[in-house]
Structure formats: C-alpha cells, structure tokens
Design an enzyme around this catalytic site. Structure first.
Site, mmCIF file in Angstrom:
data_model
loop_
_atom_site.group_PDB
_atom_site.id
_atom_site.type_symbol
_atom_site.label_atom_id
_atom_site.label_comp_id
_atom_site.label_asym_id
_atom_site.label_seq_id
_atom_site.Cartn_x
_atom_site.Cartn_y
_atom_site.Cartn_z
ATOM 1 C CG PHE A 17 -1.492 1.247 1.683
ATOM 2 C CD1 PHE A 17 -2.022 2.169 0.786
ATOM 3 C CD2 PHE A 17 -1.522 1.553 3.041
ATOM 4 C CE1 PHE A 17 -2.549 3.376 1.231
ATOM 5 C CE2 PHE A 17 -2.048 2.751 3.498
ATOM 6 C CZ PHE A 17 -2.564 3.657 2.590
ATOM 7 C CB THR A 41 1.114 -8.062 2.882
ATOM 8 O OG1 THR A 41 2.350 -7.363 2.906
ATOM 9 C CG2 THR A 41 1.060 -9.028 4.052
ATOM 10 C CG ASP A 62 11.168 -13.357 2.564
ATOM 11 O OD1 ASP A 62 11.530 -12.614 3.494
ATOM 12 O OD2 ASP A 62 10.171 -14.091 2.629
ATOM 13 C CB ILE A 63 13.548 -8.370 3.831
ATOM 14 C CG1 ILE A 63 12.335 -8.670 4.730
ATOM 15 C CG2 ILE A 63 13.213 -7.341 2.762
ATOM 16 C CD1 ILE A 63 11.887 -7.482 5.577
ATOM 17 C CE1 TYR A 150 3.894 -3.905 12.703
ATOM 18 C CE2 TYR A 150 2.772 -2.348 14.145
ATOM 19 C CZ TYR A 150 3.417 -2.629 12.952
ATOM 20 O OH TYR A 150 3.587 -1.638 12.022
#
Length: 331
Positions: A17, A41, A62-63, A150
């Site tokens: 986003f 995502t 992928d990090i 988180y």
C-alpha cells in the site's frame, strides 16, 4: 524543498500500500526505483503500471534472505524500507513470523545497506511504539511499554537503526506511521485496516462492526501526507534531521464513531441507501491502545513537513477512489 531526483532508490515492500504509492511518486520525480517484494501482503496490481517503465526494476524476493538483500543493493544510492508484517492481531496470533520479518528482515536490510555504503536508510516505524503511554499528544522522546509483539518489533527496529549509526556510521531516519489510509490499501483479509474494510462493507450494504463502543480515537493519516514525509526524509540536507525518528501523522484525532459518520456522509453521494445502514459494536481488540494523537512539531521543525490533507479531505479522496475501483471491477 527540492525532492530527491535522479537517484537510484531501493523500496522494500514496494508492491504494498505505502510502498507502491512511494514508488509511483519517486518515478514521477525521475528517479530509478528498485522494488523488492515477496508478495506476501503486497499486490502485483499495485505495480502493474510501473513494469513497462525503464526506470523501474522488480526483484521478487524476501528480506529474510540476506543474499537477496545484498543483491538488491546493486548501484543503489538510498534505501526506503517499507517491508514489514503489519497488524497487531496478526502479531498476537503469530509472533514468530512477525519477529522474523520485522526484526530479522530489518537487520538483514541494515547489514546489506552498511555493506553497500548506502547514503541513507529511511524506514517505516510505528506509532505502536508508544505502547501504554497515555500522554497526548505523543512526542517522539516519550514512549511507554509495548502492548503487542508487533509493537516490540517496531521498537527494536529503532534501537537497531540507532546502533548502526553509532557503530557503522549508517545514517537512518525512522517514520512512526499513525493509522495511514488511502488509495491501494487492502480492504480484504482478516487483518485489513479499518478504513478500507469499512468502505468496502458499506458499499456492499453490509454492517461494519466497531471494536468497542466507538470512542477509541486515532490520528488517521492520509497517504499523501505519508509520501511527503518519506520524500522529505530521503531528500533532507539538514544534518540535524538525520538519525532521528519522526511522528508521521496529521496531528488531529477522530473517534471510530466519527469515522463511520464521515464514511456514510461521503458514500451517500454515490449511493443514498448507505446512510441508513446500521452499525454493530463488538468487544475491544486485545493490544489496542485507546487513543492516539501525534505531535508533528519535530517533523515540521527539522524536515519542513506540512501535511496537505486533513482527515476529512483525505477520507473523501479515499472514498472516491474505492468507489471507482468497485465500479471498474463490476464492468
């Protein structure tokens, strides 16, 4: 301020986003953009229009893979690290994956940036770092204890960024996002943000469920204000502005009841029946803070931040974008 131009910029999570909106703006400013995303995502449709641009490169990776992070740094001048697993409920349900992506992945990006002698590392931090601190407005230097896995991961990001500056001289800027909303935000899935989720439900004549009594308040922040902050962080020549964290918000708070009222008001221009839909109320969510309001004085003073969209004007733009998106899907 003249925003960054003619640079090669790596945007992790560039199909997400915020990341896709940032990629779009950086391309418009005549930068080369490398997008690194694993599409866990992020969405391919967010970057479809960029794929034919010679200044845009997509790396699917992928990090959590350090080799991928190193490989993405080729020729890069600046890094904008937007990749993360968001959502407080997701982190409560799966703290291990949240930790792997948000801490191990973040550390990989810092190491790769250090090894590539990157000029600046700008990263997405979070207002969740304020935790159980009840003081309003939120000021960058005063935080509480985290209330979710988180929140812990995003606070650890700030600690790692600080250590990498002190130890290796890597300049960083952290942006504590406050409830960002706007075009391209995902309305689907169990961890969808409240604004796109509510808009989609109302358009479908479904009754949204508010967690709690609707009195919880947030500093809802329109995407264009967030993009401005990212551009300022990437562009600033003020050495005092480096190696800091900044609230990235509008500086006003609205309750969830306010949100529903405005959504129904704006959507009734497209469909008059929406104003009659009932709203349901459910239990409060675990890990949620009751109220959030940012002080943006520091960002104004050191970065020259001047948000252009208040809550209602941003919400009106968002409603219009989602309504048009739904109509395009129907046709």
């Amino acid at each position: 301020m003249d925003f960054v131009k003619g640079e090669k910029i790596l945007v992790t999570g560039g199909a997400g986003f915020i990341g896709s909106n940032l990629c779009e703006k950086l391309l418009l400013l005549d930068n080369e953009v490398v997008c690194l995303d694993n599409f866990s995502t992020g969405k391919r449709e967010n970057i479809t229009t960029f794929l034919n641009d010679s200044k845009f490169t997509l790396i699917e990776g992928d990090i959590r893979d350090l080799d991928v992070c190193h490989g993405a740094m080729s020729g890069v001048d600046l890094v904008s690290h937007q990749a993360a697993l968001g959502s407080v409920p997701r982190s409560i349900n799966d703290p291990i994956t949240t930790n792997e992506v948000n801490i191990s992945g973040f550390l990989n990006m810092l190491v790769a940036s250090k090894d590539a002698n990157i000029d600046r590392f700008v990263y997405a931090a979070s207002s969740s770092t304020y935790g159980d601190s009840e003081k309003l407005p939120k000021v960058e230097e005063n935080i509480g204890k985290p209330l979710s896995p988180y929140a812990i991961t995003k606070y650890v990001n700030e600690l790692y960024a600080d250590i990498f500056q002190r130890t290796y001289g890597l300049n960083t800027i952290g942006l504590r996002y406050f409830n960002v909303f706007g075009r391209r935000q995902d309305p689907d899935g169990g961890y969808a943000a409240v604004i796109p989720k509510f808009i989609k439900m109302l358009i479908s004549h479904e009754s949204p469920v508010i967690n709690g009594d609707g009195s919880y308040s947030r500093d809802f922040t329109y995407i264009d204000n967030v993009i401005q902050m990212n551009l300022l962080a990437l562009s600033t020549n003020n050495n005092q502005a480096l190696n800091q964290v900044y609230n990235t918000a509008y500086g006003e708070r609205n309750t969830l009841n306010d949100l529903i009222h405005h959504l129904k008001e704006f959507l009734k221009d497209f469909d008059s029946q929406i104003s009659n839909l009932e709203i349901q109320f459910g239990p409060s969510r675990e890990g949620d803070i009751p109220h959030s309001l940012a002080s943006i004085d520091k960002a104004k003073a050191l970065l020259g931040y001047e948000p252009q969209f208040d809550f209602q004007s941003g919400l009106k733009e968002t409603v219009k974008w989602f309504w048009e998106m739904v109509q395009n899907v129907k046709t």
